[in-house]
Write a protein that holds these residues in place. Sequence first.
Motif, PDB file in Angstrom:
ATOM      1  N   ILE A  70      62.061  57.372  89.759  1.00  0.00           N
ATOM      2  CA  ILE A  70      61.989  56.115  89.014  1.00  0.00           C
ATOM      3  C   ILE A  70      60.521  55.756  88.816  1.00  0.00           C
ATOM      4  O   ILE A  70      59.792  55.525  89.767  1.00  0.00           O
ATOM      5  CB  ILE A  70      62.690  54.981  89.773  1.00  0.00           C
ATOM      6  N   VAL A  71      60.074  55.701  87.555  1.00  0.00           N
ATOM      7  CA  VAL A  71      58.676  55.336  87.282  1.00  0.00           C
ATOM      8  C   VAL A  71      58.571  53.980  86.579  1.00  0.00           C
ATOM      9  O   VAL A  71      57.484  53.431  86.453  1.00  0.00           O
ATOM     10  CB  VAL A  71      57.959  56.426  86.455  1.00  0.00           C
ATOM     11  N   PHE A  72      59.716  53.464  86.114  1.00  0.00           N
ATOM     12  CA  PHE A  72      59.731  52.127  85.520  1.00  0.00           C
ATOM     13  C   PHE A  72      61.141  51.567  85.662  1.00  0.00           C
ATOM     14  O   PHE A  72      62.127  52.271  85.429  1.00  0.00           O
ATOM     15  CB  PHE A  72      59.349  52.167  84.040  1.00  0.00           C
ATOM     16  N   CYS A  73      61.237  50.305  86.047  1.00  0.00           N
ATOM     17  CA  CYS A  73      62.551  49.666  86.123  1.00  0.00           C
ATOM     18  C   CYS A  73      62.389  48.157  85.990  1.00  0.00           C
ATOM     19  O   CYS A  73      61.604  47.537  86.714  1.00  0.00           O
ATOM     20  CB  CYS A  73      63.234  50.006  87.451  1.00  0.00           C
ATOM     21  N   ASP A  74      63.110  47.588  85.058  1.00  0.00           N
ATOM     22  CA  ASP A  74      63.203  46.142  84.953  1.00  0.00           C
ATOM     23  C   ASP A  74      64.369  45.734  85.854  1.00  0.00           C
ATOM     24  O   ASP A  74      65.540  45.794  85.463  1.00  0.00           O
ATOM     25  CB  ASP A  74      63.473  45.727  83.505  1.00  0.00           C
ATOM     26  N   PHE A  75      64.057  45.324  87.084  1.00  0.00           N
ATOM     27  CA  PHE A  75      65.097  45.057  88.070  1.00  0.00           C
ATOM     28  C   PHE A  75      65.940  43.831  87.705  1.00  0.00           C
ATOM     29  O   PHE A  75      67.115  43.752  88.076  1.00  0.00           O
ATOM     30  CB  PHE A  75      64.476  44.897  89.466  1.00  0.00           C
TER      31      PHE A  75
END
Length: 378
Positions: free
Chosen positions: A127-132
């Motif tokens: 995971i290198v980007f995540c809008d949680f």
Amino acid sequence: MNYFDKLDYRTARMREKYPTRPRKAALSMLTWSVKNLFPEADKSAFTDGRLHIAVNVLGGLGDLFFAARYVEGLSRYLEQKLIVCTEDKTLAYMQTIFGNLTTVESVVCENDVQCDIKIQIVRFPQIVFCDFDRLQTVGSDKIKSYVQSLIDFQSYIPQAYTNDYLGRCYTQAKGKKREDQADVDGILNLTDVPLNIPANEPQIEKPFITVQTGGGIHFKGIEHETRQWAVEKYERLVELLKSEYPRFKIVQIGATYHPRIQGTDLDLRSKTSIPEVFGLLKNAALHIQQEGGLAIARHYLCGKPSVVLFGPTDKEFLGFPENLNLRAAGFDCCCEWLTKDWNKKCLKTGSCAACMQALSAQTVFEKIKASRILEDVK
């Protein structure tokens, strides 16, 4: 994925991408650091009612085929289509390999992708980007669980993302091979994933044998690439094959930066489109090369036998059962990524790999003859 996990990943990525350009790496790191000062750096532009998941695929041709299986498996598991992105230099291959997959929404350059979650894959998914916020609001329980499992894995064995030698050791300790490496939890069932890759019918009279003599674009320009089998050995093997099996044409494929083999019937280096070279691989009676991407492509295109010459890389990890996976006797240590310059300098010789040069053309020919692969071709 916390800031320090991201920092470790970013540093490793810059070291790989800009090994001889420290100023370029420093500028990229500076830009990234500034973005991380602001919360909106981890906010998606989407506001609709579904998650948009992108898989950023990196690596050579063989890595792309392994990633295609991962994308297919992940899409089936999550029950939704995925966006696939990559670097400019591999986009053409990506469009051919991924463009025909029903599980893929689109194939784009990594600089143009917009998504809620971005998973990067070379060997292990990360995971290198995540809008949680978006994940919690519109994500299914299955997606939430999978994202958390990757974050847990990244924290559990961070070395897997910075050292492929340790990553291989971990995978083999878990009883897996390279093609299943991305399925870290064993939930994607990648062994049952088929690939539908377009391949053009070749305009060459059968039967024929294809040969490739070099590595992929990531290895271009390396003077003593350690996986390289000497061109003189290829030429001697061609001579032996033409004497024993005169009805087979021998066709050299690959790129013009790969060493030219004298004595082949046809030189198609850099003269074929991607679907055309896939068609040649699919229809060849036999394919011969040092370990690399086209042999992996042939496995997934048709499952027909190849002769694959192994040296620094592990035949137990990368080999397929239909192939003749050959390495010289007495060389059992696989040193791929044991050192950062493993592909440029042999630990034993300081130059060309001793294990590759110890494998003779006569030995390879005798193994082919003993297998009776070519005797059974009509």
